[in-house]
Scaffold this active site. Sequence first.
Site, mmCIF file in Angstrom:
data_model
loop_
_atom_site.group_PDB
_atom_site.id
_atom_site.type_symbol
_atom_site.label_atom_id
_atom_site.label_comp_id
_atom_site.label_asym_id
_atom_site.label_seq_id
_atom_site.Cartn_x
_atom_site.Cartn_y
_atom_site.Cartn_z
ATOM 1 N N CYS A 1 -1.630 42.125 42.433
ATOM 2 C CA CYS A 1 -1.748 42.762 41.240
ATOM 3 C C CYS A 1 -2.856 43.863 41.044
ATOM 4 C CB CYS A 1 -2.030 41.627 40.288
ATOM 5 S SG CYS A 1 -0.812 40.520 40.507
ATOM 6 N N GLY B 1 3.355 33.069 35.909
ATOM 7 C CA GLY B 1 1.917 32.665 36.021
ATOM 8 C C GLY B 1 1.127 33.383 34.989
ATOM 9 N N THR B 2 1.119 34.737 34.768
ATOM 10 C CA THR B 2 -0.003 35.463 33.902
ATOM 11 C C THR B 2 0.225 34.767 32.470
ATOM 12 O OG1 THR B 2 0.666 37.303 35.072
ATOM 13 C CG2 THR B 2 -0.357 37.691 33.077
ATOM 14 N N ASN C 1 -5.763 33.149 45.632
ATOM 15 C CA ASN C 1 -4.537 33.811 46.024
ATOM 16 C C ASN C 1 -4.934 35.134 47.221
ATOM 17 O OD1 ASN C 1 -5.781 34.720 43.452
ATOM 18 N ND2 ASN C 1 -4.841 36.845 43.844
ATOM 19 N N SER D 1 4.250 29.612 39.077
ATOM 20 C CA SER D 1 5.492 30.520 38.822
ATOM 21 C C SER D 1 6.558 30.671 39.928
ATOM 22 C CB SER D 1 4.806 32.089 38.919
ATOM 23 O OG SER D 1 5.446 33.100 38.676
#
Length: 371
Positions: A317, A69-70, A146, A192
Site C-alpha cells: 500500500c 481489511g481497510t 505486514n 481480508s
Amino acid sequence: MIYLDHAATTPLDKRVLEAMTPYFCEQFGNASSQHSLGRTAANAVTEARDFIARTVGCHADEIYFTSGGTEADNWALRGIYAATKGHIVLSAIEHPAMINCAKQLQKEGANLTLVFPDKSGVVSAQSIEAAMRPDTVFVGVMSANNETGVLQPVKQIAALCAQRGVFFYSDCVQSAGVLPFDIENVGGIGFSAHKFYGPKGVGVLYLKRGTPIGRLIIGGMQERGMRGGTTPVANIVGCAKALELAVTDREMKERYVALVRNRFEEKIFASLKGVTVNGTAPRLPAHSNLCFEGCEGEQILMLADMLGIAISTGSACAAGAVTPSHVLTAMGLSEEQSRSSVRFSFGKDNTLYQAEQAAGIIIKIVNKIRG
Ligand code: PLP
C-alpha cells in the site's frame, strides 16, 4: 514468475472460484429479495457467516462483511471513537488503514498515542500499558506486522485491556488463516479474504456483542442495518471457502511455508555479507524482510522484476511513496537502512527449488549493485 509477494495479495484458489461461480450467473439473486432466487443467495450468505463465526469462535451476529481489511479497520476505529470520544492508543507499526485513519481522527480532535516497538519489532504489553490513560477507550495492536511478519503479544494486551474495561481491536489481516483465531478478551478483529487465496473486495469485521459503534453505511437493512448496500454474495461465499481451505491442514502448511522461507534465507546468508533480518522476534512463516547494506531496495525490486521475481519494498500500500517504511523506522532503522530493505513473502505454492532459484538471483543482483 516466482511470486514472493504473498503478504500483498495471493492468487485466488481455483476451488474458491468454483464455489463462487454459481452466484455470478445462475444464482444471481439479491440476498434481500423475498423470492426463491433471493432466498438461495441469502442462505449462502448465512452459511458463510455461520462458518466464519465458528472458525473465529464467536456468534454469527458478531460477524460483519466489509469490502476488506481497510474498511474493517476504519469502521472499528472510527465507529468506536465516534461513540465514545475517548483517547486512542495504537501501535506505531499498524497498517496505514489504522494509522492514517487515526491521524485523520486526530485532525478532527481525537487524542492519539502511538506506541513504538523495540528493535526486534515487538510492541510490548508494558509499553501499551504505559500509554493508557483513564480516558482511553480504544487500543489497537495488530496480530502480526505486514512488513516484518513479527507477532505481537496480543493475548497479553487483550487481557490488560479487559482488566481496565478498554476495547481492544486487533488487525488480523496478515495472520488470518495462518494462525488460529483467539478472541478471548478481544473486542474486535478485522481480516481480508485476498490474503488467504480468496477474492479481493471482501473482508470481515468481528465485533463483540454490545460494542458501542455506529452504522458504517446508511442504507438498507444489510448487515443488520449497520452497512447498507446490496450484499456481494459471490465474494462472501468465496471468503468463507477460502478460510475453510486455509484452516484445513493449517499447521502443516505453516511448517512448509517456513521451510521454504528458511531455505531462501539460508542461501542468502551463506553467500552475502551485510544482510540482516528486520524483525528478529518470532514471526509469521511467510515473511522475510531483509536489509541489504549498500543497496537501494527499489533497485533490487526492479531488477528482480525484470528477472521474473515479484517482491516488494515496505508495504504494498505504501509502494511508490518516497517516504521510508514507517514500520522499519519505528523499529529504529535509519532511513538509509529502511530504503535498503526488501520484503519477500512466501506462499503455499512456492517450492524449495523456487526459494533456491530466487535466492540465487537476489545474490547476483545484490553483488551487481554493490559492484
Ligand atoms: N491491515 C494489514 C495488516 C494489511 O496487511 C492490509 C493489506 O495489505 C490491510 C490492513 C488492508 O487490507 P485490504 O487490502 O483488504 O483493504
